[in-house]
Each structure stands twice: as C-alpha cells, then as structure tokens.
Design an enzyme around this catalytic site. Structure first.
Site, mmCIF file in Angstrom:
data_model
loop_
_atom_site.group_PDB
_atom_site.id
_atom_site.type_symbol
_atom_site.label_atom_id
_atom_site.label_comp_id
_atom_site.label_asym_id
_atom_site.label_seq_id
_atom_site.Cartn_x
_atom_site.Cartn_y
_atom_site.Cartn_z
ATOM 1 N N ARG A 208 59.116 44.834 69.262
ATOM 2 C CA ARG A 208 60.319 44.076 68.894
ATOM 3 C C ARG A 208 60.159 42.569 69.102
ATOM 4 N NH1 ARG A 208 63.881 48.160 72.452
ATOM 5 N NH2 ARG A 208 61.786 48.457 73.356
ATOM 6 N N GLN B 150 45.955 52.749 79.843
ATOM 7 C CA GLN B 150 46.642 53.717 78.976
ATOM 8 C C GLN B 150 46.193 53.334 77.559
ATOM 9 O OE1 GLN B 150 50.822 53.140 78.323
ATOM 10 N NE2 GLN B 150 51.225 55.307 77.911
ATOM 11 N N GLY C 99 54.513 56.442 75.603
ATOM 12 C CA GLY C 99 55.791 56.398 76.312
ATOM 13 C C GLY C 99 55.636 56.123 77.797
ATOM 14 N N TYR D 19 34.531 3.844 72.548
ATOM 15 C CA TYR D 19 33.797 4.879 71.812
ATOM 16 C C TYR D 19 33.030 4.235 70.672
ATOM 17 C CZ TYR D 19 33.196 9.327 69.270
ATOM 18 O OH TYR D 19 32.692 10.424 68.630
ATOM 19 N N ARG E 208 36.737 -17.241 69.190
ATOM 20 C CA ARG E 208 37.635 -17.356 68.039
ATOM 21 C C ARG E 208 37.149 -18.482 67.142
ATOM 22 N NH1 ARG E 208 42.559 -19.819 71.623
ATOM 23 N NH2 ARG E 208 42.736 -17.662 72.311
HETATM 24 C C1 UD1 Z 1 63.055 51.632 78.849
HETATM 25 C C2 UD1 Z 1 63.728 52.944 79.259
HETATM 26 C C3 UD1 Z 1 65.245 52.764 79.136
HETATM 27 C C4 UD1 Z 1 65.698 51.587 79.978
HETATM 28 C C5 UD1 Z 1 64.930 50.317 79.635
HETATM 29 C C6 UD1 Z 1 65.220 49.231 80.637
HETATM 30 C C7 UD1 Z 1 62.189 54.716 78.606
HETATM 31 C C8 UD1 Z 1 61.898 55.783 77.636
HETATM 32 N N1 UD1 Z 1 63.296 53.989 78.387
HETATM 33 O O1 UD1 Z 1 63.337 51.449 77.476
HETATM 34 O O2 UD1 Z 1 65.888 53.941 79.590
HETATM 35 O O3 UD1 Z 1 67.091 51.364 79.792
HETATM 36 O O4 UD1 Z 1 63.500 50.560 79.660
HETATM 37 O O5 UD1 Z 1 64.685 48.005 80.277
HETATM 38 O O6 UD1 Z 1 61.485 54.547 79.580
HETATM 39 N N2 UD1 Z 1 55.162 50.932 78.528
HETATM 40 C C9 UD1 Z 1 53.874 51.362 78.785
HETATM 41 N N3 UD1 Z 1 53.362 52.390 78.040
HETATM 42 C C10 UD1 Z 1 54.075 53.019 77.076
HETATM 43 C C11 UD1 Z 1 55.394 52.585 76.816
HETATM 44 C C12 UD1 Z 1 55.918 51.549 77.561
HETATM 45 O O7 UD1 Z 1 53.192 50.820 79.645
HETATM 46 O O8 UD1 Z 1 53.541 53.950 76.465
HETATM 47 C C13 UD1 Z 1 55.714 49.825 79.318
HETATM 48 C C14 UD1 Z 1 56.014 48.603 78.471
HETATM 49 O O9 UD1 Z 1 54.885 47.729 78.421
HETATM 50 C C15 UD1 Z 1 57.199 47.988 79.186
HETATM 51 C C16 UD1 Z 1 57.890 49.167 79.860
HETATM 52 O O10 UD1 Z 1 56.941 50.218 79.874
HETATM 53 O O11 UD1 Z 1 56.789 47.082 80.193
HETATM 54 C C17 UD1 Z 1 59.159 49.613 79.120
HETATM 55 O O12 UD1 Z 1 58.857 49.944 77.789
HETATM 56 P P1 UD1 Z 1 59.843 49.622 76.595
HETATM 57 O O13 UD1 Z 1 59.236 50.138 75.356
HETATM 58 O O14 UD1 Z 1 60.258 48.207 76.631
HETATM 59 O O15 UD1 Z 1 61.082 50.554 76.977
HETATM 60 P P2 UD1 Z 1 62.602 50.382 76.545
HETATM 61 O O16 UD1 Z 1 62.759 50.835 75.147
HETATM 62 O O17 UD1 Z 1 63.080 49.029 76.873
HETATM 63 CA CA CA Z 2 62.086 47.205 77.575
#
Ligand code: UD1
Ligand code: CA
Length: 472
Positions: free
Chosen positions: A25, A83, A88, A397, A450
């Site tokens: 996003r 990862q 997720g 320079y 000059r």
């Molecule tokens: C997440 C939570 C949501 C919460 C919100 C708060 C989940 C499914 N949802 O949503 O409930 O309200 O945060 O801000 O957890 N990341 C990884 N590996 C992945 C996916 C994500 O390391 O596979 C890390 C991202 O880099 C980030 C964090 O996890 O730092 C959160 O991921 P993001 O995709 O922003 O989750 P949200 O949709 O904001």
């Molecule tokens: Ca987030």
C-alpha cells in the site's frame, strides 16, 4: 529472570519484530521498513524501542530487501530470521520459532510499521501479561477510523477473536476497538498454536491474530490491554499514514525542545531530527529544518527557511534566512546568510561573517573574518580579520585537480578578485579590486593586475550626437 519494577515483576521478554513485508500500500520500490520517519528508517525506531525493553533476546524477521534492512540496523544485536515468501503475520512468526524455542520469558511481537509505540507502554503490556495466566495479552486501541485494522470481537467472557478488515461483516466494520499488532504471548502457547493457524480467509494468509480465537477454543484466557494513546500504536500502511506519524513525531520532538528552553515560533513547520541537540534560549523561526547529528548551542537564532545538516554550531550564532549548511562547524557569535551555502568541511571562526550569496566549500575562515557578498571560497584557509570583498572567487579547479588557497591574517581582498590556486597570500597584504592573482603575494605587499585606465575626452558626447542625427 524477574526484576522488580514498582510492585509488579518485569520479566524480560523475547522480542520478535516483523519486518518482512514489502508494504504494497506504500506503492513504493522501497521496502516499508526502510521508509524514513523523522530521518530514520521505520525499522530503526522499532529496534531502538525493542532495545530499550532490555529483551532476553531480539529476533528480527526479514524478507523484502533484507540486505538493505540489515545495513540500516547495524549496531543492534538481533538474530535475523528470513521469511522468503510473505504468507502472513502468522507465517512470519513461524519462521522465528526456532529462534525463541529455548528462551524463558514471554514473547512480545512488534511490527516494523508501528514505530511510535514507547518502551514504557510495552513494558506495561508485559507486566499486565505477567499479572495473569493469560495465553496472550494483546494491545488494543480505540480509534475514530478503524479502517484497515483487525477488529476486536468481544463476548461475555472478554475478547473472543479478531476479524480482519477484509473478512469483516458490515456490522463488525463498525467496531472501533482494533488490534494494534502488538501482543505478549506465553511462549509455550505461541509455540503450540503456530501450526494450527489456517489460511481460510479473504487474503489466503496465515493470520497471527487467529491465535486469539485458538486460545479461546483451548479454554485459555485472553487479556486485552487498551492503549491510552491511540496515536502511539498507529500502523503505517500508506504514505498518508506515514505523514501522520511524521507529524506526531514532530510534535513529540518539538514539545520536548520547547520544554527544554528552545523557542519555536511555528512548531508546525519546524523539523528537528531525532539526533539533533539544541541549547537554551535558541530561537527557531518557521520552516527551519535541522537534520542528522546537528548540534546548536545557546542563544542562537535560525531564521526562516534554513536547513542545517550534520553540523556543529556554537553559541549566539545567527543563521539568517534561507541558508544551507552541510557537515560544517560554526564558532560562537558568527553570522551566516541570508542565502549562504556552506558545503561540507567548512569551518567558520568566532565572530566571522558569511553574507548573502556566498558559497564556501572545504575551507576555514578565521576569527572575525568577513565574506559578506557574492563570493566563492573553495579549498581555502583564510586567517583572522580578513576582508573578502564582493564577488571574490578562489579558482580552485583547473579541470583536473583541486588546488589550495592560503590567505594570511589581516589580508584585504578587493572586490571581484580571482585567486588562481595554488597560491599563498602573506599576512596583511592588499589585493586590489579586480586583480587576477596567479603568483604568491608577500606579506604587507599590494598585488594589482589591471589595464591602466584610459580617458578619451568627448568620445561619448560625439556618439550621442551621431545617434540623434540618425534619429536613433
Ligand atoms: C495487521 C494485523 C491487524 C492489525 C494491524 C495493526 C494481521 C493479519 N493483521 O494488519 O489485525 O490491526 O496489523 O497495525 O496480522 N509481515 C511479515 N510477513 C508477512 C506479512 C507481514 O513480516 O508475511 C510484517 C510486515 O512487514 C509488517 C507487519 O508484519 O511490519 C504487519 O503486516 P501488515 O501487512 O502491515 O498487516 P496489517 O494489514 O496492517
Ligand atoms: Ca500494518
């Protein structure tokens, strides 16, 4: 190991920071963890907070641009877990499983995109968790606009589960209590539930928040700790949120400096980096930006539109409007600008004056010396009480190499002189206006170069008459 903090014991947690995501996003080629906030990548804010928790162990889950993220967190002792594909948040924590399998304390989960949370708030969460038998204590917040967050579903017995935005029904979407993505887990519970998280949801991802529902199914207790200040736990998913976080950080930093004795005429437009320091009774006008490791002393005034990066400034210095100062040092009572440019490695002495449209690069200007108007000074060492006239240029320079200019104490350089380096001008010498200096000038000498002036009596008058005759 338990330490007493107030009445409740603080147990050092293992901190796991999730930072593998790209941040779709953000619509960016740069991984979200690397986007700067107050001049520091997001991940460094979270690492600094994690370090302040005095963790038993610090684990970082990386994926997108892992090498670059690693670079910016150099200096933090963390075990890095990769990862490779981002399935997720539940999947991310699963990658860290081995890294925390043998630790003893609870496991605190943080996200790289939630950088405003303080160590105090997190310590409170860990202590809340220790007071109960909860399998997990999650941090929630009550927000005006819950869009994008997981919603907290409460039943008679407390928190039942979390529903993500994309899986929520219309009525669930109206719930304003949200998941902050920060949780304190009992380690054994977390280990045992990671494999039970499914991916039957709108995004086909393994959701860490599903552990809440799993705990309830196992008849384990789930605790929720509502964060008093929702701003602290805001997640950054878009650049709009990034700008909101920037404003919150700016307010925090500026408030601290004002309470410490610095006048900010318009704090809303004043940007002070996290590693900047300022002395008492210094005044910052609107649209001033102080960056990097800049240090400014007491009783200084920085006028509108100036930007100072990685520089050291003494006391009672005046930086007039629209000046740019980079990696330089300025001694007390000096005056810079308006419209001055100090490029890296410029050293300005006490009471020296650098005026409008003067550019200085890698040069030393001695005590009480002046270059007040329209000059270029590069690779020069200028002594004390030197006057550099308007339009003077050090020609440093030759198209191949840079050369040095040395100007002794008390020299007077007339306007529009060009000093072709390498050259040395002895103490007390006088350089005539318009001179082109190609050879060393001895102390106390006059250097002049000059064409002698010629006078042609009546020449201009004759031209005027010719023009009138031709009607032009
Ligand atoms: C997440 C939570 C949501 C919460 C919100 C708060 C989940 C499914 N949802 O949503 O409930 O309200 O945060 O801000 O957890 N990341 C990884 N590996 C992945 C996916 C994500 O390391 O596979 C890390 C991202 O880099 C980030 C964090 O996890 O730092 C959160 O991921 P993001 O995709 O922003 O989750 P949200 O949709 O904001
Ligand atoms: Ca987030």
């Amino acid at each position: 190991m338990k330490q007493a903090v107030g009445e409740v014991a603080y147990v050092k947690p293992t901190v796991v920071v999730l930072a593998a995501g790209l941040g779709t996003r953000m619509k960016s080629g740069i991984a979200k963890a690397l986007h700067p906030l107050s001049g520091r990548p997001l991940i460094r804010h979270v690492m600094a907070t994690a370090a302040r928790m005095d963790p038993e162990k610090l684990i970082l889950v990386l994926g997108h641009q892992a090498d670059k993220v690693r670079e910016v967190i150099e200096g933090y002792r963390a075990e890095i877990v990769l990862q490779y594909e981002q399935f997720g948040t539940g999947h991310a924590v699963r990658q860290a499983r081995e890294a925390f399998a043998n630790t003893t304390g609870p496991v605190l989960i943080l996200c790289a995109d939630t950088p405003l949370v303080t160590a105090e708030t997190l310590k409170g969460l860990v202590m809340d968790h220790e007071k109960t038998e909860a399998a997990v204590t999650l941090m929630t917040a009550s927000v005006q606009n819950p869009f994008g967050y997981g919603r907290i579903i409460r039943g008679k017995a407390g928190v039942m589960r979390i529903v993500e935005e994309k899986d929520a029904t219309a009525s669930q979407k109206r719930i304003q209590e949200v998941n902050t993505g920060i949780y304190c887990f009992e380690k054994e519970f977390l280990l045992s539930s990671l494999d039970s998280i499914g991916k039957e949801n709108a995004q086909g991802e393994y959701y860490l928040p599903d552990t809440i529902g799993l705990a309830r199914k196992k008849k384990r207790m789930v605790s929720a700790s509502l964060c008093a200040d929702a701003d602290e736990v805001m997640g950054i998913n878009t650049r709009v949120e990034l700008s909101r976080a920037e404003r919150i950080m700016r307010e925090r930093i500026n408030r601290r400096w004002m309470l410490d004795g610095v006048t900010l005429i318009d704090p809303d437009s004043t940007v002070i980096g996290m590693d900047v320091s300022l002395g008492r009774d210094t005044t910052l006008y609107p649209h001033v930006s102080l960056e990097g490791t800049t240090k400014i002393g007491e009783h200084c005034t920085v006028y509108p539109g100036s930007r100072i990066v990685d520089s050291v400034i003494g006391n009672a210095v005046s930086i007039k409007d629209f000046s740019l100062i980079e990696s330089s040092s300025i001694a007390s009572e000096a005056s810079i600008g308006p419209f001055a440019h100090l490029r890296p490695d410029s050293v300005i002495g006490e009471r020296a004056k650098v005026g409008n449209f003067v550019e200085i690069k890698k040069s030393t200007i001695g005590e009480g010396s002046k270059a007040n108007h329209l000059a270029y000074i590069g690779d020069a060492t200028i002594g004390r009480e030197v006057n550099v006239g308007a339009g003077v240029i050090t020609c440093n320079y030759d198209g191949f190499d840079k050369h040095a200019t040395v100007i002794g104490d008390g020299v007077f350089v007339g306007s529009d002189a060009q000093i072709i380096a390498p050259v040395t001008i002895g103490e007390g010498a006088l350089i005539a206006a318009g001179a082109t200096i190609t050879r060393d000038v001895p102390a106390d000498a006059l250097a002049i170069s000059r064409q002698p002036q010629e006078i042609r009596e009546g020449f201009a008058g004759r031209r005027k008459r010719i023009r009138q005759r031709k009607g032009k």
